[in-house]
Design a protein around this motif. Structure first.
Motif, mmCIF file in Angstrom:
data_model
loop_
_atom_site.group_PDB
_atom_site.id
_atom_site.type_symbol
_atom_site.label_atom_id
_atom_site.label_comp_id
_atom_site.label_asym_id
_atom_site.label_seq_id
_atom_site.Cartn_x
_atom_site.Cartn_y
_atom_site.Cartn_z
ATOM 1 N N VAL A 58 18.499 134.281 -6.300
ATOM 2 C CA VAL A 58 19.314 133.399 -5.468
ATOM 3 C C VAL A 58 19.089 133.743 -4.003
ATOM 4 C CG1 VAL A 58 21.640 132.580 -4.923
ATOM 5 C CG2 VAL A 58 21.068 133.240 -7.273
ATOM 6 N N GLU A 59 18.831 132.719 -3.213
ATOM 7 C CA GLU A 59 18.746 132.874 -1.764
ATOM 8 C C GLU A 59 19.915 132.124 -1.124
ATOM 9 O OE1 GLU A 59 13.993 133.169 -0.734
ATOM 10 O OE2 GLU A 59 14.913 131.191 -0.921
ATOM 11 N N ILE A 60 20.594 132.775 -0.175
ATOM 12 C CA ILE A 60 21.609 132.132 0.649
ATOM 13 C C ILE A 60 20.924 131.819 1.976
ATOM 14 C CG2 ILE A 60 23.884 132.320 1.682
ATOM 15 C CD1 ILE A 60 23.890 132.354 -1.375
ATOM 16 N N VAL A 61 20.798 130.536 2.277
ATOM 17 C CA VAL A 61 19.920 130.089 3.355
ATOM 18 C C VAL A 61 20.733 129.384 4.439
ATOM 19 C CG1 VAL A 61 17.845 128.781 3.920
ATOM 20 C CG2 VAL A 61 18.142 129.725 1.613
ATOM 21 N N GLN A 62 20.446 129.714 5.689
ATOM 22 C CA GLN A 62 21.121 129.046 6.804
ATOM 23 C C GLN A 62 20.767 127.561 6.819
ATOM 24 O OE1 GLN A 62 20.209 130.663 10.699
ATOM 25 N NE2 GLN A 62 22.309 130.276 11.383
ATOM 26 N N ASP A 63 21.781 126.722 6.958
ATOM 27 C CA ASP A 63 21.601 125.269 6.948
ATOM 28 C C ASP A 63 21.262 124.801 8.354
ATOM 29 O OD1 ASP A 63 21.732 122.535 6.711
ATOM 30 O OD2 ASP A 63 23.587 122.517 5.547
ATOM 31 N N SER A 64 20.018 124.417 8.565
ATOM 32 C CA SER A 64 19.552 124.015 9.900
ATOM 33 C C SER A 64 19.857 122.557 10.210
ATOM 34 C CB SER A 64 18.048 124.258 10.021
ATOM 35 O OG SER A 64 17.340 123.509 9.042
ATOM 36 N N ASP A 65 20.419 121.840 9.252
ATOM 37 C CA ASP A 65 20.720 120.419 9.451
ATOM 38 C C ASP A 65 22.154 120.133 9.012
ATOM 39 O OD1 ASP A 65 20.132 117.791 10.190
ATOM 40 O OD2 ASP A 65 19.528 117.242 8.169
ATOM 41 N N ALA A 66 23.071 120.982 9.443
ATOM 42 C CA ALA A 66 24.463 120.858 9.010
ATOM 43 C C ALA A 66 25.129 119.638 9.641
ATOM 44 C CB ALA A 66 25.232 122.117 9.381
ATOM 45 N N GLU A 67 26.089 119.082 8.919
ATOM 46 C CA GLU A 67 26.833 117.926 9.412
ATOM 47 C C GLU A 67 27.920 118.377 10.382
ATOM 48 O OE1 GLU A 67 29.318 114.083 7.661
ATOM 49 O OE2 GLU A 67 28.974 115.841 6.403
ATOM 50 N N ASN A 68 28.072 117.651 11.481
ATOM 51 C CA ASN A 68 29.133 117.930 12.446
ATOM 52 C C ASN A 68 30.490 117.652 11.791
ATOM 53 O OD1 ASN A 68 30.973 117.974 14.556
ATOM 54 N ND2 ASN A 68 29.674 116.822 15.950
ATOM 55 N N PRO A 69 31.342 118.653 11.634
ATOM 56 C CA PRO A 69 32.622 118.425 10.955
ATOM 57 C C PRO A 69 33.569 117.511 11.719
ATOM 58 C CG PRO A 69 32.537 120.637 11.873
ATOM 59 C CD PRO A 69 31.156 120.065 12.009
ATOM 60 N N ARG A 70 33.283 117.233 12.975
ATOM 61 C CA ARG A 70 34.120 116.290 13.720
ATOM 62 C C ARG A 70 33.827 114.852 13.304
ATOM 63 N NH1 ARG A 70 38.091 118.771 14.067
ATOM 64 N NH2 ARG A 70 38.941 116.979 15.176
ATOM 65 N N LYS A 71 32.842 114.655 12.444
ATOM 66 C CA LYS A 71 32.581 113.338 11.859
ATOM 67 C C LYS A 71 33.420 113.121 10.607
ATOM 68 C CE LYS A 71 29.246 112.599 14.856
ATOM 69 N NZ LYS A 71 29.390 111.619 15.954
ATOM 70 N N TRP A 72 34.096 114.174 10.154
ATOM 71 C CA TRP A 72 34.910 114.073 8.946
ATOM 72 C C TRP A 72 36.236 113.385 9.269
ATOM 73 C CZ3 TRP A 72 34.485 119.942 7.292
ATOM 74 C CH2 TRP A 72 33.137 120.233 7.031
ATOM 75 N N ASP A 73 37.025 113.150 8.250
ATOM 76 C CA ASP A 73 38.359 112.580 8.421
ATOM 77 C C ASP A 73 39.332 113.727 8.679
ATOM 78 O OD1 ASP A 73 40.523 110.929 8.496
ATOM 79 O OD2 ASP A 73 40.684 110.695 6.321
#
Length: 208
Positions: free
Chosen positions: A10-25
């Motif tokens: 298992v690799e825990i990998v940094q997400d380089s294309d994360a979603e901006n949480p301010r786009k959430w509700d």
């Protein structure tokens, strides 16, 4: 002979294309202003001004010398309405940016960049509360701090995913987990039992 568990990695990998949480509700709204960074919510200023103009007269705004383009003035006017729960937002800018609702120790590279707020009417509606007691307001403060914490994780790149490999072939992956601890950020809920055991025992590789 190798066991089934030994065949899995298992690799825990940094997400380089994360979603901006301010786009959430989100419950709350962020109002920010910075000459170099696009921060907070696109609709933040408009939402704050709507609440201000609904509750303050022109005379009241004239008394505080209100400038609708100046974020500190917007925060001051919003506080004057008494209709919102508000916390300040501070930004530290040094080899990257980080945000929180309390001041940073280093004043040289930090300062207030805006505020986060939620109308009391929205809180009553969302939480089905008739009254906002001091205890309930503290609970809302904690919710706002939680939203800022998640946004800070996005700003600092503290968003992760995982890859599961079995016999040198990738068999599973998922992305968008906020916070670096795989034991608490939700990754465990998406793993098979064997992969989960590896992560729980610390037998995984972190890739940044």
């Amino acid at each position: 002979m190798a066991t089934a568990q030994q065949k899995i990695s298992v690799e825990i990998v940094q997400d380089s294309d994360a979603e901006n949480p301010r786009k959430w509700d989100n419950l709350a709204t962020m109002v920010c202003a910075h000459r170099r960074y696009d921060l907070g919510d696109e609709s933040g200023t408009r939402e704050a001004l709507d609440l201000i103009y609904e509750n303050l007269t022109d005379e009241q705004l004239d008394q505080i010398d209100f400038d609708a383009s100046h974020v500190p003035d917007i925060e001051k006017a919003l506080q004057l309405t008494g209709k919102a729960i508000i916390l300040p937002l501070y930004l530290y800018d040094h080899s990257g940016i980080t945000m929180k609702t309390t001041q940073f120790a280093c004043r040289w590279d930090s300062g207030q960049v805006g505020f986060i707020f939620v109308s009391k009417a929205k809180v009553r509606s969302e939480m089905s509360w008739k009254r906002l007691t001091a205890e309930r307001i503290e609970r809302v403060h904690a919710m706002l701090v939680g939203e800022v914490t998640v946004y800070d994780q996005y700003l600092t790149g503290d968003v992760w995913g995982f890859r599961v490999t079995e016999d040198d072939e990738e068999t599973d992956s998922c992305w968008g987990f906020y916070g670096s601890d795989p034991l608490s950020n939700g990754i465990l809920d998406h793993l098979s039992s064997q992969a989960k055991q590896l992560v729980e025992s610390g037998n995984f590789q972190r890739v940044c």
